[in-house]
Write an enzyme that holds these catalytic residues in place. Structure first.
Site, mmCIF file in Angstrom:
data_model
loop_
_atom_site.group_PDB
_atom_site.id
_atom_site.type_symbol
_atom_site.label_atom_id
_atom_site.label_comp_id
_atom_site.label_asym_id
_atom_site.label_seq_id
_atom_site.Cartn_x
_atom_site.Cartn_y
_atom_site.Cartn_z
ATOM 1 N N LYS A 149 -57.645 -33.691 -8.859
ATOM 2 C CA LYS A 149 -58.201 -32.749 -7.971
ATOM 3 C C LYS A 149 -59.922 -33.690 -7.684
ATOM 4 O O LYS A 149 -60.069 -34.382 -8.557
ATOM 5 C CB LYS A 149 -58.596 -30.822 -8.984
ATOM 6 C CG LYS A 149 -59.901 -31.155 -9.875
ATOM 7 C CD LYS A 149 -60.811 -29.727 -10.456
ATOM 8 C CE LYS A 149 -61.952 -29.449 -9.901
ATOM 9 N NZ LYS A 149 -62.666 -29.957 -10.611
ATOM 10 N N HIS A 179 -56.806 -28.733 -14.486
ATOM 11 C CA HIS A 179 -56.492 -28.468 -15.502
ATOM 12 C C HIS A 179 -56.334 -27.865 -16.659
ATOM 13 O O HIS A 179 -56.501 -27.266 -17.668
ATOM 14 C CB HIS A 179 -56.813 -30.043 -15.996
ATOM 15 C CG HIS A 179 -58.164 -29.958 -16.533
ATOM 16 N ND1 HIS A 179 -59.353 -30.106 -15.858
ATOM 17 C CD2 HIS A 179 -58.898 -30.047 -17.489
ATOM 18 C CE1 HIS A 179 -60.678 -29.999 -15.772
ATOM 19 N NE2 HIS A 179 -60.580 -29.680 -17.282
ATOM 20 N N LYS A 183 -54.881 -25.190 -20.278
ATOM 21 C CA LYS A 183 -55.041 -24.751 -21.150
ATOM 22 C C LYS A 183 -54.511 -23.792 -21.866
ATOM 23 O O LYS A 183 -53.841 -22.862 -21.172
ATOM 24 C CB LYS A 183 -57.020 -24.125 -21.189
ATOM 25 C CG LYS A 183 -57.526 -25.455 -21.165
ATOM 26 C CD LYS A 183 -58.653 -24.230 -20.591
ATOM 27 C CE LYS A 183 -59.451 -25.574 -19.630
ATOM 28 N NZ LYS A 183 -60.429 -26.112 -20.475
ATOM 29 N N GLU A 217 -71.915 -24.074 -18.399
ATOM 30 C CA GLU A 217 -71.964 -25.242 -19.323
ATOM 31 C C GLU A 217 -73.179 -25.389 -18.980
ATOM 32 O O GLU A 217 -74.242 -25.177 -18.928
ATOM 33 C CB GLU A 217 -70.762 -26.668 -18.352
ATOM 34 C CG GLU A 217 -70.226 -25.647 -17.941
ATOM 35 C CD GLU A 217 -69.266 -26.986 -17.548
ATOM 36 O OE1 GLU A 217 -68.553 -27.505 -17.742
ATOM 37 O OE2 GLU A 217 -69.196 -27.174 -15.859
ATOM 38 N N ASP A 236 -66.555 -27.252 -6.753
ATOM 39 C CA ASP A 236 -66.354 -28.244 -8.250
ATOM 40 C C ASP A 236 -65.526 -26.995 -8.841
ATOM 41 O O ASP A 236 -64.540 -28.141 -9.413
ATOM 42 C CB ASP A 236 -67.274 -28.857 -8.997
ATOM 43 C CG ASP A 236 -66.962 -29.375 -10.276
ATOM 44 O OD1 ASP A 236 -65.943 -30.049 -10.267
ATOM 45 O OD2 ASP A 236 -67.321 -29.715 -11.107
ATOM 46 N N HIS A 241 -61.176 -24.517 -10.563
ATOM 47 C CA HIS A 241 -60.621 -23.918 -11.888
ATOM 48 C C HIS A 241 -60.190 -22.398 -11.722
ATOM 49 O O HIS A 241 -59.078 -21.176 -12.280
ATOM 50 C CB HIS A 241 -61.277 -24.165 -12.771
ATOM 51 C CG HIS A 241 -61.523 -25.957 -12.681
ATOM 52 N ND1 HIS A 241 -60.600 -26.533 -12.153
ATOM 53 C CD2 HIS A 241 -62.104 -26.942 -12.904
ATOM 54 C CE1 HIS A 241 -60.398 -27.917 -13.118
ATOM 55 N NE2 HIS A 241 -61.917 -28.226 -13.157
ATOM 56 N N LYS A 329 -73.955 -25.525 -13.944
ATOM 57 C CA LYS A 329 -74.994 -26.294 -15.167
ATOM 58 C C LYS A 329 -75.921 -26.207 -15.777
ATOM 59 O O LYS A 329 -77.031 -25.624 -15.290
ATOM 60 C CB LYS A 329 -74.770 -27.850 -14.610
ATOM 61 C CG LYS A 329 -73.397 -28.298 -13.746
ATOM 62 C CD LYS A 329 -72.176 -28.542 -14.780
ATOM 63 C CE LYS A 329 -71.606 -28.599 -13.766
ATOM 64 N NZ LYS A 329 -69.890 -29.334 -13.858
HETATM 65 C C1 BG6 Z 1 -64.139 -30.676 -13.927
HETATM 66 C C2 BG6 Z 1 -65.630 -30.314 -13.011
HETATM 67 O O1 BG6 Z 1 -63.214 -30.128 -13.752
HETATM 68 O O2 BG6 Z 1 -64.144 -30.054 -14.894
HETATM 69 C C3 BG6 Z 1 -66.613 -30.714 -14.427
HETATM 70 O O3 BG6 Z 1 -65.268 -31.347 -12.248
HETATM 71 C C4 BG6 Z 1 -66.745 -29.646 -15.513
HETATM 72 O O4 BG6 Z 1 -67.625 -30.196 -13.309
HETATM 73 C C5 BG6 Z 1 -65.170 -29.768 -16.362
HETATM 74 O O5 BG6 Z 1 -67.014 -29.988 -16.466
HETATM 75 C C6 BG6 Z 1 -64.860 -28.737 -17.140
HETATM 76 O O6 BG6 Z 1 -63.742 -29.208 -17.649
HETATM 77 P P1 BG6 Z 1 -63.194 -28.895 -19.357
HETATM 78 O O7 BG6 Z 1 -62.419 -30.289 -19.338
HETATM 79 O O8 BG6 Z 1 -64.398 -29.563 -20.338
HETATM 80 O O9 BG6 Z 1 -62.971 -27.413 -19.245
#
Ligand code: BG6
Length: 470
Positions: A149, A179, A183, A217, A236, A241, A329
């Site tokens: 992505k 991704h 999960k 996050e 993002d 996601h 963030k």
């Molecule tokens: C990424 C984003 O695709 O996923 C990031 O670009 C984000 O900004 C991350 O922090 C989160 O992934 P994970 O694996 O911590 O859930």
């Protein structure tokens, strides 16, 4: 099913994503015995390295990622090859030759043609040139190609990219990774709903007041400021996601849970029912204080580092139920949670309870299910308390949680696309998100680092509150 042999061609092999995610995941797939019996990995990147140099880099990545090296590292090490320099339609570099050699080795070992899996762990600007290169040099025929992505950054750029890629590849060859769909906690949603009357029967507007998909996050963005200035939190995370997770929660039952095509059809049908976001009513953007002082950020940057949106899913099941999506963030903490906030009960206790029932799925790490329920407060008096019943997925008998990238790479190897996104689905996601990229996009409101984001986001959750924090 799993082929006898595979060559994985990893573009961006010396980059951050390969080192942190892809290589450790390949290690995990191999160590779980899920890799074809015969495999090779060809790393491709601009760096000029020889095979040995690349092998040392892979060892360093595995050591650094905390997974360590596989038990049979010496064998794995000798399965790694490297092709440095450019790769494009004009300049094939060494890749066609190396791939032909490796193929021959594998044919000698396994007696059959290997599957070729190209994995593009590269920035999006490199997708089209690499895809064209694969076509121009005959490396695309019969291959599967995984795209990281973001696959497009707007409806228009998505269409452009997809059209260029489709000149070379058929939809069935394209694996667009998200991704979050890999999960454990997200994958468990199907089963929770469709294998349990207790949950399946409540999973609609009849019982659910609102759905929250919350991914705060605590991460900073200072080390990815160029990417962040160009992207922002909403692009993002939300259109990618969080929309996919919302699709997973909102979908209708597929006709056959074991048939990837019917799973994809069900998830993506619901993406098409996402109402285009209303940027005025249903969106609050935020920017943490101090963001503009980061070296590389514009001093008057209006980039969002926080986004909260109220999404409406126009299906019979969900009409009128807000889906609240939030991420940012430098928030108070990192966690990932879906909460179904249930309607209050009828009857004599209806107005005496202080917390709604909730069904919660934590999808960070190995995943966890929590139920927010009201019980009699243990003790002599009749009063009521809400408590949590918790099931950690790694406590499930026989369970051995797999990491999202390993799960998705394994799916690509066996040709299962059920957790990958299709062009149709992404088109629908970008279309629903598009109003937020137009003139009505609200300015981000400042918020304090370490907080739960701007106060303004509270109104979106009314009459409830955001279940995390506050
Ligand atoms: C990424 C984003 O695709 O996923 C990031 O670009 C984000 O900004 C991350 O922090 C989160 O992934 P994970 O694996 O911590 O859930």
């Amino acid at each position: 099913s799993l082929p006898d042999s595979v060559v994985i061609v990893l573009f961006g092999a010396t980059g951050d994503l390969a080192g942190r995610m892809v290589l450790p995941a390949i290690h995990e797939v191999h160590s779980r015995g899920l890799m074809p019996a015969h495999w090779r990995l060809i790393g491709c990147a601009a760096d000029q390295l020889d095979d040995e140099g690349f092998r040392d880099r892979v060892a360093a990545s595995l050591d650094g990622s905390g997974t360590g090296r596989p038990a049979d590292w010496e064998t794995v090490r000798s399965s790694l090859r490297y092709c440095g320099g450019t790769f494009s339609a004009e300049d094939p570099g060494n890749l066609p030759r190396t791939l032909a050699e490796v193929r021959e080795e594998l044919v000698a070992e396994s007696g059959g043609e290997p599957l070729v899996l190209h994995f593009l762990a590269v920035p999006p600007v490199a997708f089209t040139p690499i895809a064209r290169g694969l076509g121009a040099h005959g490396l695309a025929d019969g291959a599967r190609v995984v795209f990281e992505k973001p696959y497009g950054t707007s409806l228009e750029s998505f269409e452009e990219l997809d059209a260029a890629v489709k000149e070379v590849l058929d939809e069935e060859q394209i694996f667009r990774i998200d991704h979050f769909l890999g999960k454990e906690g997200v994958q468990t949603i199907y089963v929770l709903r469709f294998a349990n009357q207790l949950f399946g029967s409540e999973w609609s507007r009849a019982s659910v007041d609102q759905v929250q998909i919350d991914v705060p996050e605590d991460l900073d963005v200072a080390n990815r400021i160029a990417f962040y200035e160009a992207t922002g939190a909403a692009l993002d995370m939300i259109v990618t996601h969080l929309f996919q997770v919302a699709g997973q929660v909102a979908m209708e039952p597929p006709t056959d849970l074991r048939d990837p095509a019917s799973v994809i059809a069900a998830r993506e049908a619901v993406l098409r029912a996402f109402r285009p976001l209303n940027p005025v009513e249903d969106v609050v953007l935020g920017q943490f204080e101090g963001y503009r002082d980061i070296e590389g950020a514009a001093p008057d940057s209006t980039q969002d580092t926080f986004a909260a949106v109220r999404l409406w899913v126009d299906t019979e099941r969900w009409r009128g139920v807000p889906f609240l999506l939030r991420t940012g963030k430098r928030m108070a903490r990192k966690t990932q949670r879906i909460t179904l906030v249930l309607k209050p009960p009828f009857g004599p206790l209806a107005d005496k309870l202080d917390a709604p029932n909730t069904i919660e799925i934590c999808f960070s790490g190995d995943g966890e299910i929590q139920l927010g329920i009201t019980v009699k407060t243990p003790g002599p008096d009749l009063s009521y308390s809400s408590g949590k019943a918790v099931l950690e997925l790694d406590d499930v008998p026989g369970g051995d949680p797999i990491s999202p990238y390993a799960s998705l790479i394994h799916d690509a190897l066996i040709g299962d696309r059920s957790l990958y996104t299709t062009a149709e689905g992404l088109r629908a996601a970008f279309a629903a998100f598009a109003p937020l990229q137009g003139p009505e996009r609200p300015d981000p409101v400042p918020y304090e680092p370490g907080s739960w984001g701007p106060e303004e986001a509270r109104r979106l959750a009314a009459p409830h509150r955001w279940m995390l924090g506050e």
